[in-house]
Write a protein that holds these residues in place. Structure first.
Motif, short mmCIF file in Angstrom:
data_model
loop_
_atom_site.label_atom_id
_atom_site.label_comp_id
_atom_site.label_asym_id
_atom_site.label_seq_id
_atom_site.Cartn_x
_atom_site.Cartn_y
_atom_site.Cartn_z
N ALA A 57 -0.03 12.73 -32.69
CA ALA A 57 -0.79 11.50 -33.53
C ALA A 57 -1.57 10.88 -32.73
O ALA A 57 -2.57 10.24 -33.06
CB ALA A 57 0.46 10.65 -34.18
N SER A 58 -1.42 10.98 -31.24
CA SER A 58 -2.25 9.98 -30.38
C SER A 58 -3.80 10.69 -30.38
O SER A 58 -4.77 9.76 -30.14
CB SER A 58 -1.82 10.18 -29.01
N PHE A 59 -4.07 12.04 -30.77
CA PHE A 59 -5.23 12.38 -30.98
C PHE A 59 -5.60 12.66 -32.45
O PHE A 59 -6.96 12.43 -32.88
CB PHE A 59 -5.83 13.55 -30.31
N ALA A 60 -4.81 12.93 -33.24
CA ALA A 60 -5.19 12.96 -34.66
C ALA A 60 -5.51 11.63 -35.23
O ALA A 60 -6.53 11.70 -36.06
CB ALA A 60 -3.80 13.53 -35.59
N ILE A 61 -4.92 10.56 -35.03
CA ILE A 61 -5.29 9.38 -35.55
C ILE A 61 -6.71 8.97 -35.12
O ILE A 61 -7.68 8.95 -36.12
CB ILE A 61 -4.47 8.25 -35.15
N PRO A 62 -7.13 8.76 -33.82
CA PRO A 62 -8.44 8.25 -33.64
C PRO A 62 -9.50 9.65 -34.11
O PRO A 62 -10.73 9.23 -34.39
CB PRO A 62 -8.52 8.39 -32.12
N LEU A 63 -9.25 10.72 -34.25
CA LEU A 63 -10.19 12.01 -34.50
C LEU A 63 -10.43 11.79 -36.20
O LEU A 63 -11.50 12.18 -36.53
CB LEU A 63 -9.71 13.21 -34.01
N CYS A 64 -9.23 11.35 -36.86
CA CYS A 64 -9.63 11.38 -38.21
C CYS A 64 -10.40 10.02 -38.54
O CYS A 64 -11.26 10.11 -39.46
CB CYS A 64 -8.20 10.95 -39.05
N GLU A 65 -10.34 9.27 -37.59
CA GLU A 65 -11.27 7.97 -37.71
C GLU A 65 -12.53 8.42 -37.76
O GLU A 65 -13.64 7.92 -37.98
CB GLU A 65 -10.72 6.91 -36.87
N LYS A 66 -12.96 9.08 -36.52
CA LYS A 66 -14.07 9.64 -35.97
C LYS A 66 -14.75 10.65 -37.13
O LYS A 66 -16.15 10.81 -37.21
CB LYS A 66 -14.20 10.12 -34.65
N VAL A 67 -14.29 11.27 -37.93
CA VAL A 67 -14.72 12.33 -38.90
C VAL A 67 -15.69 11.59 -39.73
O VAL A 67 -15.32 10.56 -40.28
CB VAL A 67 -13.78 12.77 -39.50
#
Length: 472
Positions: A57-67
């Motif tokens: 989740a530590s990378f999935a959360i911000p990367l979903c935001e960046k998409v």
């Protein structure tokens, strides 16, 4: 004292916050608090983090935001060493990015490459892949990575041990040098440091420890089972345990579907939820389970976090979870507030090594209650119920046995019922109670420090769970 930050305080899309709320993510774990702001800033990171620390989740959360939904091309590439981890990471991305509209695909071996090629043609925003299968698709020109801005190398130390270095080199050569690279690893040996120097630009190093809860009110045990007999064995366990409410956790959506198909015919009080279901249907089934329409819920880890349903007496792990932290979250669905609970794990021979790693992570051994012969050495006195360790051979004071005329075949008593009754006796403490051995028709309890007469007398008067048993 510094106030704990919450996900609602982050600069995230409201649709992501909505998904996090439904998943039960309220406050970030340490690894999430350290990494999310830095990833949002576009920093390269090397994160030393044990499996089970909340790193996905530590990378999935911000990367979903960046998409960027306007860009119809892959923008995030996650490389992971095993099919199981690929599936898990993909499900996490799907759950977190569901309402925003983030699309994902998983690529790994032992699955038709043509099916994956068709999925890649839809231009998913996120690709999660094993290096070998990603390499296959690149060489067959099934995918272009021109728009990938974020590369995640997960379990980097495992990747190198498994010999994926050359495949990773080739994949990285097809990516823009302007990308952000995130490397996660349980250990940082020289080989991983070399990898970071090769692929990254001035990376920031972060080291976090896994957060393990202390679960004091849950009786934990496991059964050693053969794969072909597992479903029938679970039915047998449920018939014996008679749970008021029970969650059976599976590692994959496929397992949930297969098990539900069997259980729905056996017990109509069964429902199922997983991340691939329509959100409306999933919410409806969870509400009906909470209201009591269903007694058994079969689920993936989508139900492991934030599912606050009173009265769940049992959690059964259909398989040993791949993420140790998920074990803690799963069994935490029972034993809540003022209730006790039982957590049962089915362990196949092929899962025993992973189960031993889970015990190391937890810091204690989980007792085996039956099944095929478990030949691994067990340390004396390490049987565990919640936070207790019974060290019968090291007790101080005189010991004696108290026997109750109730066992597996003639009662529904559990270890937790007996311990609860004895602890309520004035003057008797946890230190006075030893091993509880439930046999066919009797239960033997080791009592120490001369408290056996007191325990025997009070159990005859008070009973256990409202029923009086013969005690000697």
């Amino acid at each position: 004292m510094k106030e704990k930050k919450r996900f609602k305080d982050y600069q995230l899309d409201n649709q992501i916050k909505r998904a996090l709320s439904e998943l039960g993510f309220q406050s970030p774990l340490e690894v999430q608090e350290e990494t999310i702001p830095r990833i949002l800033e576009g920093r390269d990171l090397v994160v030393k983090s044990q499996t089970g620390s909340g790193k996905t989740a530590s990378f999935a959360i911000p990367l979903c935001e960046k998409v960027d939904l306007e860009v119809e091309a892959p923008q995030v590439l996650v490389l992971a060493p095993t099919r199981e981890l690929v599936d898990q990471v993909k499900e996490d991305f799907e759950d977190i990015g569901r309402y925003k509209g983030v699309s994902c695909c998983a690529l790994y071996g032992k699955q038709p490459i043509e099916k994956q090629r068709r999925e890649l043609k839809t231009n998913p925003h996120v690709i999660v892949a094993t290096p070998g299968r990603m390499l296959d698709h690149l060489k067959n020109r099934n995918v272009k990575l021109d728009h990938v801005k974020y590369l995640v190398i997960d379990e980097a130390d495992e990747m190198l041990i498994m010999g994926f270095k050359e495949q990773i080199d080739y994949i990285v050569s097809k990516l823009s040098p302007e990308r952000t690279t995130l490397l996660f690893s349980a250990t940082i040996p020289e080989e991983v440091e070399s990898l970071s120097r090769l692929y990254m630009r001035d990376p920031e190093n972060i080291a976090v420890k896994s957060e393990v809860q202390t679960i004091d009110k849950i009786e934990q045990l496991y059964y050693a089972v053969e794969g072909l007999k597992k479903v029938d064995f679970i039915k047998k366990v449920i018939r014996h345990e008679q749970p008021r409410k029970c969650i059976i956790f599976c590692n994959t959506q496929e397992q949930v579907n297969t098990l539900f198909e069997i259980f729905a015919k056996w017990d109509r009080g069964t429902c199922a939820v997983h991340g691939g279901m329509d959100q409306g249907l999933r919410t409806e089934k969870l509400k009906e389970f909470k209201r009591g329409k269903y007694r058994i819920l079969i689920a993936t880890d989508v139900a492991a976090r934030g599912l606050h349903i009173p009265g769940i007496t049992h959690v059964i792990n259909y398989s040993v979870p791949f993420d140790n932290e998920n074990y803690v979250h799963r069994i935490g669905r029972t034993g809540r507030v003022d209730e006790d609970g039982v957590a049962i794990t089915m362990v196949m021979p092929s899962e025993m090594e992973r189960f031993k790693e889970l015990e190391k992570f937890l810091g204690y051994e989980i007792p085996c209650k039956g099944g095929y012969v478990d030949r691994r050495p067990r340390s004396a006195g390490k049987h565990r119920r919640g936070a207790e360790k019974f060290k019968d051979d090291k007790r101080k004071g005189r010991g004696a046995k108290v026997q109750i005329a109730a066992g597996f075949s003639n009662s529904s008593l559990k270890t937790k019922d007996i311990l609860y009754a004895i602890r309520k006796i004035p003057g008797v403490s946890t230190e006075d109670i030893g091993k509880v051995d439930i046999l066919d028709k009797v239960t033997n309890i080791n009592i120490y420090n001369g408290k056996e007469k007191e325990v025997s007398r009070e159990l005859k008067k008070r009973g256990i769970r409202g029923k009086i048993y013969k005690v000697k």
